[in-house]
Design an enzyme around this catalytic site. Sequence first.
Site: not given
Length: 320
Positions: A65-66, A93, A115, A143
Amino acid sequence: MGQGEYSYTFPHRGLIAASALNRVDLELIFDSARAHLARNRTEDKKHPSLKGLTVINLFFEASTRTLASFEIAAKRLGADVVNFSAGNASLKKGETLADTANTLAAMQPDLLVVRHPSPGAAEFFQRTTGISTINAGDGANEHPTQALLDLFTLGEHLGDVGGKRIAIIGDILHSRVARSNVALLSLMNADIRLCGPASLLPADADRWGASVFHSVEAAIEGCDAVMVLRLQRERMSSGLIPSAREYAAIYGLDHARLSLANQDCIVMHPGPMNRGIEINSALADDTDMSVILDQVEAGVAVRMAVLELLAGRGMQEMVP
């Protein structure tokens, strides 16, 4: 109303923490978000205020959703949007976070949305790249756009949030949503209640500017809104709760418990929901009380407003 109609200029280079915002910032964001919310309900949802700009959504944690909310917000404003997910990240990597930041900066994006599971990651990207960055969730820290959309939704349903009694129930310990919400609700002088088992409350919760409860029934009494938080079992070590079933029996929210709140109390959840654990399905789907989907809708509009302000392009400034 757009930024051009204020004598106040949005002073922030990025949005890293809700606690950095003041009441005038909130008024500016929410006025713009209301205009976007109305536009998003029409057939013509596009607005060209970010045309020519590039937004990179850099998600080191899985999100549905975000990520979708930020992507839709940026595209509706006409931006070019690139999504990087953890599965494709060069970090796997052997690249360092600084290498990733500098590599992305060399591509000349205009805004970053980050995020990350580690607190401070979004601030690190902004400091390293010099690019305006929005914190889309950093570990259990902050947040801010979730708190903004929550406060916006509260305002749309309750009017002035000042003095309103609002309970936040659940896994407070691991919740960046709770931390950001407490910052904004405190700014608005709301009566905040935090509730959960002692094992899921931070040791310093009593110093957050909120009342602390371990009984859901006591916390809910007389409330105008109840925010239910997801039980974040992926972040837990063993032993924090006896079992999901017992947690649901003691802390799960349902109609019977909510009857202790004010008659018009609304129910919120940042999602995704663990139905039958922190919230009963019948309550989550009860549109007379639940505003959970209103939160999702508001999220796009609020993020559109934040993107515009950080880009220095208020909505009205682009209207002939």
